[in-house]
Design a protein around this motif. Structure first.
Motif, PDB file in Angstrom:
ATOM      1  N   VAL A   6       6.962  -4.460  -2.745  1.00 11.10           N
ATOM      2  CA  VAL A   6       5.646  -4.154  -2.179  1.00 11.10           C
ATOM      3  C   VAL A   6       4.591  -4.058  -3.282  1.00 11.10           C
ATOM      4  CG1 VAL A   6       4.306  -2.365  -0.997  1.00 11.10           C
ATOM      5  CG2 VAL A   6       6.541  -3.053  -0.110  1.00 11.10           C
ATOM      6  N   LEU A   7       4.884  -3.337  -4.348  1.00 12.32           N
ATOM      7  CA  LEU A   7       3.921  -3.195  -5.438  1.00 12.32           C
ATOM      8  C   LEU A   7       3.617  -4.556  -6.078  1.00 12.32           C
ATOM      9  CD1 LEU A   7       5.268   0.092  -7.068  1.00 12.32           C
ATOM     10  CD2 LEU A   7       3.192  -0.184  -5.706  1.00 12.32           C
ATOM     11  N   GLY A   8       4.632  -5.421  -6.137  1.00 12.83           N
ATOM     12  CA  GLY A   8       4.436  -6.751  -6.704  1.00 12.83           C
ATOM     13  C   GLY A   8       3.480  -7.598  -5.894  1.00 12.83           C
ATOM     14  N   LEU A   9       3.428  -7.385  -4.585  1.00 12.56           N
ATOM     15  CA  LEU A   9       2.500  -8.142  -3.730  1.00 12.56           C
ATOM     16  C   LEU A   9       1.057  -7.889  -4.153  1.00 12.56           C
ATOM     17  CD1 LEU A   9       4.100  -7.528  -0.207  1.00 12.56           C
ATOM     18  CD2 LEU A   9       4.219  -9.615  -1.582  1.00 12.56           C
ATOM     19  N   PHE A  10       0.726  -6.640  -4.463  1.00  6.73           N
ATOM     20  CA  PHE A  10      -0.628  -6.315  -4.898  1.00  6.73           C
ATOM     21  C   PHE A  10      -0.866  -6.751  -6.346  1.00  6.73           C
ATOM     22  CE2 PHE A  10       0.239  -3.366  -1.439  1.00  6.73           C
ATOM     23  CZ  PHE A  10      -0.932  -3.431  -0.697  1.00  6.73           C
ATOM     24  N   ARG A  11       0.117  -6.510  -7.207  1.00  4.27           N
ATOM     25  CA  ARG A  11      -0.038  -6.796  -8.629  1.00  4.27           C
ATOM     26  C   ARG A  11      -0.277  -8.289  -8.869  1.00  4.27           C
ATOM     27  NH1 ARG A  11       4.094  -4.380 -10.040  1.00  4.27           N
ATOM     28  NH2 ARG A  11       5.519  -6.145 -10.059  1.00  4.27           N
ATOM     29  N   ARG A  12       0.477  -9.141  -8.165  1.00  3.80           N
ATOM     30  CA  ARG A  12       0.343 -10.588  -8.386  1.00  3.80           C
ATOM     31  C   ARG A  12      -1.025 -11.107  -7.946  1.00  3.80           C
ATOM     32  NH1 ARG A  12       5.673 -10.375  -6.666  1.00  3.80           N
ATOM     33  NH2 ARG A  12       5.129 -10.995  -4.535  1.00  3.80           N
ATOM     34  N   ARG A  13      -1.710 -10.365  -7.102  1.00  3.84           N
ATOM     35  CA  ARG A  13      -3.047 -10.762  -6.647  1.00  3.84           C
ATOM     36  C   ARG A  13      -4.148 -10.062  -7.429  1.00  3.84           C
ATOM     37  NH1 ARG A  13       0.614 -11.298  -2.851  1.00  3.84           N
ATOM     38  NH2 ARG A  13       0.435 -12.973  -1.306  1.00  3.84           N
ATOM     39  N   GLY A  14      -3.749  -9.355  -8.477  1.00  5.25           N
ATOM     40  CA  GLY A  14      -4.723  -8.661  -9.291  1.00  5.25           C
ATOM     41  C   GLY A  14      -5.352  -7.476  -8.597  1.00  5.25           C
ATOM     42  N   LEU A  15      -4.675  -6.914  -7.606  1.00  2.37           N
ATOM     43  CA  LEU A  15      -5.202  -5.791  -6.834  1.00  2.37           C
ATOM     44  C   LEU A  15      -4.612  -4.485  -7.339  1.00  2.37           C
ATOM     45  CD1 LEU A  15      -4.824  -7.359  -3.263  1.00  2.37           C
ATOM     46  CD2 LEU A  15      -6.938  -7.141  -4.590  1.00  2.37           C
ATOM     47  N   LYS A  16      -5.442  -3.502  -7.503  1.00  2.61           N
ATOM     48  CA  LYS A  16      -4.997  -2.173  -7.894  1.00  2.61           C
ATOM     49  C   LYS A  16      -4.888  -1.310  -6.652  1.00  2.61           C
ATOM     50  CE  LYS A  16      -6.863  -2.183 -12.597  1.00  2.61           C
ATOM     51  NZ  LYS A  16      -7.730  -1.487 -13.580  1.00  2.61           N
ATOM     52  N   VAL A  17      -3.746  -0.666  -6.486  1.00  2.00           N
ATOM     53  CA  VAL A  17      -3.517   0.192  -5.329  1.00  2.00           C
ATOM     54  C   VAL A  17      -3.000   1.532  -5.826  1.00  2.00           C
ATOM     55  CG1 VAL A  17      -1.166  -0.642  -4.967  1.00  2.00           C
ATOM     56  CG2 VAL A  17      -2.428   0.332  -3.046  1.00  2.00           C
ATOM     57  N   THR A  18      -3.404   2.583  -5.153  1.00  2.00           N
ATOM     58  CA  THR A  18      -2.994   3.920  -5.546  1.00  2.00           C
ATOM     59  C   THR A  18      -1.782   4.355  -4.733  1.00  2.00           C
ATOM     60  OG1 THR A  18      -5.261   4.545  -6.100  1.00  2.00           O
ATOM     61  CG2 THR A  18      -3.706   6.336  -5.713  1.00  2.00           C
ATOM     62  N   VAL A  19      -0.670   4.604  -5.416  1.00  2.00           N
ATOM     63  CA  VAL A  19       0.532   5.104  -4.747  1.00  2.00           C
ATOM     64  C   VAL A  19       0.400   6.621  -4.654  1.00  2.00           C
ATOM     65  CG1 VAL A  19       3.045   5.348  -4.852  1.00  2.00           C
ATOM     66  CG2 VAL A  19       1.952   3.209  -5.588  1.00  2.00           C
ATOM     67  N   ILE A  20       0.221   7.118  -3.446  1.00  2.00           N
ATOM     68  CA  ILE A  20       0.022   8.549  -3.258  1.00  2.00           C
ATOM     69  C   ILE A  20       1.334   9.293  -3.102  1.00  2.00           C
ATOM     70  CG2 ILE A  20      -0.196   8.465  -0.731  1.00  2.00           C
ATOM     71  CD1 ILE A  20      -2.485  10.567  -1.071  1.00  2.00           C
ATOM     72  N   GLN A  21       2.414   8.566  -2.666  1.00  2.00           N
ATOM     73  CA  GLN A  21       3.697   9.230  -2.461  1.00  2.00           C
ATOM     74  C   GLN A  21       4.814   8.195  -2.487  1.00  2.00           C
ATOM     75  OE1 GLN A  21       4.146  12.709  -1.967  1.00  2.00           O
ATOM     76  NE2 GLN A  21       6.280  12.172  -2.337  1.00  2.00           N
ATOM     77  N   GLU A  22       5.937   8.567  -3.110  1.00  2.00           N
ATOM     78  CA  GLU A  22       7.158   7.767  -3.039  1.00  2.00           C
ATOM     79  C   GLU A  22       8.165   8.522  -2.177  1.00  2.00           C
ATOM     80  OE1 GLU A  22       8.595   6.906  -6.929  1.00  2.00           O
ATOM     81  OE2 GLU A  22       6.894   5.620  -7.458  1.00  2.00           O
ATOM     82  N   ALA A  23       8.698   7.867  -1.177  1.00  2.00           N
ATOM     83  CA  ALA A  23       9.669   8.493  -0.267  1.00  2.00           C
ATOM     84  C   ALA A  23      11.030   7.856  -0.487  1.00  2.00           C
ATOM     85  CB  ALA A  23       9.230   8.322   1.183  1.00  2.00           C
ATOM     86  N   ASN A  24      12.082   8.622  -0.259  1.00  2.00           N
ATOM     87  CA  ASN A  24      13.431   8.080  -0.413  1.00  2.00           C
ATOM     88  C   ASN A  24      13.885   7.302   0.815  1.00  2.00           C
ATOM     89  OD1 ASN A  24      14.172   8.839  -3.036  1.00  2.00           O
ATOM     90  ND2 ASN A  24      14.564  10.933  -2.386  1.00  2.00           N
ATOM     91  N   GLU A  25      13.352   7.648   1.984  1.00  2.00           N
ATOM     92  CA  GLU A  25      13.821   7.038   3.230  1.00  2.00           C
ATOM     93  C   GLU A  25      12.678   6.376   3.977  1.00  2.00           C
ATOM     94  OE1 GLU A  25      16.947   7.037   3.762  1.00  2.00           O
ATOM     95  OE2 GLU A  25      17.616   8.569   2.348  1.00  2.00           O
ATOM     96  N   LEU A  26      12.993   5.316   4.704  1.00  2.00           N
ATOM     97  CA  LEU A  26      12.021   4.641   5.558  1.00  2.00           C
ATOM     98  C   LEU A  26      11.432   5.607   6.581  1.00  2.00           C
ATOM     99  CD1 LEU A  26      10.612   2.228   6.951  1.00  2.00           C
ATOM    100  CD2 LEU A  26      12.781   1.769   8.115  1.00  2.00           C
ATOM    101  N   GLN A  27      12.290   6.393   7.222  1.00  2.00           N
ATOM    102  CA  GLN A  27      11.814   7.328   8.240  1.00  2.00           C
ATOM    103  C   GLN A  27      10.833   8.333   7.647  1.00  2.00           C
ATOM    104  OE1 GLN A  27      12.324   7.333  11.432  1.00  2.00           O
ATOM    105  NE2 GLN A  27      14.272   6.419  11.952  1.00  2.00           N
ATOM    106  N   THR A  28      11.093   8.773   6.418  1.00  2.00           N
ATOM    107  CA  THR A  28      10.188   9.704   5.756  1.00  2.00           C
ATOM    108  C   THR A  28       8.844   9.045   5.502  1.00  2.00           C
ATOM    109  OG1 THR A  28      12.077  10.765   4.680  1.00  2.00           O
ATOM    110  CG2 THR A  28       9.895  11.224   3.775  1.00  2.00           C
ATOM    111  N   ALA A  29       8.864   7.794   5.040  1.00  2.00           N
ATOM    112  CA  ALA A  29       7.617   7.067   4.781  1.00  2.00           C
ATOM    113  C   ALA A  29       6.798   6.935   6.060  1.00  2.00           C
ATOM    114  CB  ALA A  29       7.933   5.684   4.202  1.00  2.00           C
ATOM    115  N   ILE A  30       7.459   6.610   7.170  1.00  2.00           N
ATOM    116  CA  ILE A  30       6.753   6.489   8.447  1.00  2.00           C
ATOM    117  C   ILE A  30       6.165   7.833   8.858  1.00  2.00           C
ATOM    118  CG2 ILE A  30       7.052   6.020  10.913  1.00  2.00           C
ATOM    119  CD1 ILE A  30       7.013   3.510   9.218  1.00  2.00           C
TER     120      ILE A  30
END
Length: 296
Positions: free
Chosen positions: A204-228
């Motif tokens: 996911v981060l690579g999708l933004f990086r390869r387009r020269g886009l800066k995105v702020t990661v506010i949280q890293e979750a261990n589980e998909l359900q947690t992210a949702i």
């Protein structure tokens, strides 16, 4: 170091008294004391502090105790499962999977396999990297993941590519739109899994990086359900494979990306060796499911 050393150590850690621990292990105290001293010498650290009224675990001793317990519990579980499997006469099939695979074809495959009375299934939720390690160690027989791993002992096959979509809070200003990645980059991002890396989070981060886009990661979750769940709390957005939208929630909006060509592969990982009869059977069940998905 042998398993008996771990059992001796755990007995002492739980009794905090060498005499009681020796009685519990049905041995004399001097040999038990020697075993603990040998273990400490091998580890290069003190596991206990000696006091007049008994023993106290050191911080490293507490750490070792927690992990030794996990190892012994895993061994005991494995031994019991092996004996049960031997009595049943069934073939054991271990399947590893990442959570986002579990919303589409995998449940159908598992239902079909469970109908076979001569198969004992074990399912393990593992990242793709963990699947590769488990395959090499013989803990699983087949894995379903999303990350391409270059390993000479494991072969990977792309079953199909799945569109990536955005999961947004229902109240988000882009919830009714078809945003570009540039549109999304202006909002905080939630990625998963946090560990181990590399993982889908890096895709996911690579999708933004390869387009020269800066995105702020506010949280890293261990589980998909947690992210949702974090998305639902309006903390940010996340990018998920399309089939995750089957996880319907009133407070989540799943929207397609304007870049419709962005996809995530579904990869099947196996050991690089001639397939067993059981894996050939799995493949025969899997192929129609993959064909059905490709045909929409």
């Amino acid at each position: 170091m042998e398993l008996r050393h771990l059992r001796y150590f755990c007995a002492v850690a739980e009794e905090l008294n060498l005499t009681r621990a020796a009685q519990r292990m049905h041995m004399a105290q001097p040999p038990l004391t020697r075993q603990i001293k040998q273990l400490e010498a091998e580890l290069g650290t003190a596991l206990f502090r000696r006091h007049t009224r008994g023993l106290v675990l050191t911080p490293t001793g507490q750490f070792f105790y927690e992990h030794a317990l996990q190892i012994l519990e895993k061994v005991d579980t494995t031994v019991a499962a092996t004996r049960r499997l031997a009595r049943s006469g069934k073939q054991l099939l271990g399947i590893g999977f990442v959570p986002s695979i579990f919303y589409s074809e995998l449940p159908v495959l598992i239902r079909q396999l469970r109908q076979k009375e001569d198969i004992e299934l074990t399912l393990s939720e593992l990242t793709t990297i963990q699947q590769v390690q488990a395959l090499k160690a013989g803990r699983i027989d087949i894995g379903f993941g999303r990350l391409r791993i270059d390993d000479p002992e494991v072969e990977q096959e792309v079953l199909f590519d799945e569109p990536i979509i955005a999961a947004l809070p229902r109240t988000h200003p882009l919830a009714g739109a078809t945003p570009t990645l540039a549109d999304l980059a202006g909002f905080p991002l939630i990625v998963y899994p946090a560990t181990p890396r590399p993982s889908y989070a890096d895709v996911v981060l690579g999708l933004f990086r390869r387009r020269g886009l800066k995105v702020t990661v506010i949280q890293e979750a261990n589980e998909l359900q947690t992210a949702i769940g974090l998305v639902a709390s309006e903390m940010g957005f996340t990018l998920v494979p399309e089939q995750v939208k089957r996880l319907q929630r009133d407070d989540i909006a799943y929207v397609p990306l304007a870049e419709g060509h962005i996809t995530s592969p579904i990869l099947c990982s196996r050991r690089r060796e001639p397939p067993s009869e059981l894996l050939c059977h799995v493949d025969a069940l899997l192929r129609p499911l993959v064909d059905r998905h490709r045909q929409g």
